[in-house]
Structures are given as C-alpha cells and as structure tokens.
Enzyme design. Structure first.
Site: not given
Ligand code: AMP
Length: 214
Positions: A13, A88, A127, A161, A172
C-alpha cells in the site's frame, strides 16, 4: 481524487500510495507513519499508541479518529488524498463516512491490494525503510536501495521496523482478518471497492490500480 488503500501489512500500500500521490499531486496520509512519529516524539497520542503498535494490535479507534478528524478538516485535505492504513475497522469507516458528509465530496474508490499471507511473510521479513522520509525498500531487484543500507532520497541509514518480526507479523495478519477485512464488504456494499491482485512488480500493480480507478 479521494482514495483509500486497503490490504494487509506488506501488501504494498505504501509503495503504491507514493506512486499515486506523485501522479495525482495529492497528499499521502499514512496513519501508521503519523502514529510512529507521535511515538518517537513522545506526544500524548504517541503514549496512547505505543504499546498497541509494538504488539501488532490496533490503536484504539478514538485515538486514530482524533488524529484523522483533525487532518481531514485541514486545508491540506481539500484537493484530495490517498489514505493508507485508515480506516482499519468498521467504526473507523463509519466515522469517515460521517466526516466526509461534513467535508464533501465522498470517496472515489477503496482499492484493495490483495496478497496471500505467505507472500506477506516473505516480503516483510526483508522490508527496510527510511526513518527520515518513510521510503520503503525490499529485496526485489526493482526496489533495492542503490547504496545498500542507505536511503536513495536522503542518504539516511535504513532501519527494519520493530513490528516486522515474524511473530508480530503473524499477529498483525490475524488482526487484519478479524478487524480490517470486514471493510471489504463494507465498501463493496457501497460500490466503491476495487480489488487488485497485489502480486507482481510495483509497475504492474500500479497499472492495475490506474486501470480500475480511471
Ligand atoms: P502500518 O504502518 O499501517 O502497518 O501501521 C502500523 C501500526 O500502527 C499498526 O499495526 C497499528 O498498531 C497502528 N495503526 C495504523 N493505522 C491504524 C488505524 N487506522 N487504526 C488503528 N491502528 C492503526
């Protein structure tokens, strides 16, 4: 252009939001980025958000809505935006509908970037992002930094992260399925949902999105 990007963490996203804002010259609003900055700056919002973010859970609706109500009423929001990571939950989506009634026009589309869990787990474990400008990099040849470990845009050392560890990623994804996936039906029933296959190169996915929203 008023767009929402829906999809689990790691769906791409943020990458697609960057491309859409460059094309349409509108702001990119990531509630995740806003909340991370609040945590880093130890603001009141940051104090309320920190524990939830570290565990991979959602920050309470009231906190997120406080931040977004203010932003959506600001001058910055008048010419359109890409909302990334908001809403969300169904209560957030309902609140957004109410806010947009006060600040018309409504949304053009809710774009769902669809990616299987296995691909997400692989992507998130490699990532890296820039703590200064938020640009996200991956192991894919098309998305690696030119100078390994450093941001192409501003040269800042890249970081992984804290909530991209395998256990937190799994949590998550569960939270996404339970609390965010119901938004698919919510926007489908309003004829706003555009479902995009999120597996492919960033260029391919961008092309699919543009075709759907044009
Ligand atoms: P993201 O960068 O979008 O993956 O968001 C990182 C974390 O910020 C999430 O795991 C949540 O803890 C929190 N967060 C971001 N956006 C929201 C939201 N709209 N509602 C609740 N929590 C959020």
């Amino acid at each position: 252009m008023r767009l929402i990007l829906l999809g689990p963490a790691g769906a791409g996203k943020g990458t697609q939001a960057e491309r859409l804002v460059a094309r349409f010259k509108i702001p990119h609003v990531s509630t995740g980025d806003i909340l991370r900055a609040a945590v880093a700056n130890e603001t009141e919002v940051g104090k309320l958000a920190r524990e939830h973010m570290e565990s991979g859970g959602l920050v309470p609706d009231a906190v997120v809505l406080g931040v977004m109500r203010e932003w959506l009423a600001s001058k910055e929001a008048t010419d359109g935006y890409v909302l990334d990571g908001f809403p969300r939950t169904v209560p957030q989506a309902e609140a957004l509908e109410g806010i947009l009634r006060d600040h018309p026009p409504g949304l053009n589309a809710a774009v769902l970037v669809d990616v299987p869990d296995q691909v997400i787990l692989e992507r998130l474990s490699v990532r890296w992002s820039c703590p200064k400008c938020g640009l996200v990099y991956s192991a894919a040849a098309s998305n690696r930094p030119k100078n390994v470990g450093y941001c192409d845009r501003d040269g800042t050392a890249l970081q992984q992260r804290g909530d991209d560890s395998p256990a937190v990623i799994r949590h998550r994804l569960d939270v996404y399925r339970e609390q965010t996936a119901p938004l698919i039906g919510f926007y489908e029933s309003r004829n706003l949902l555009k479902r995009i296959d999120g597996v492919g190169t960033p260029d391919e996915i961008e092309e699919r999105i543009l075709k759907e929203i044009s």
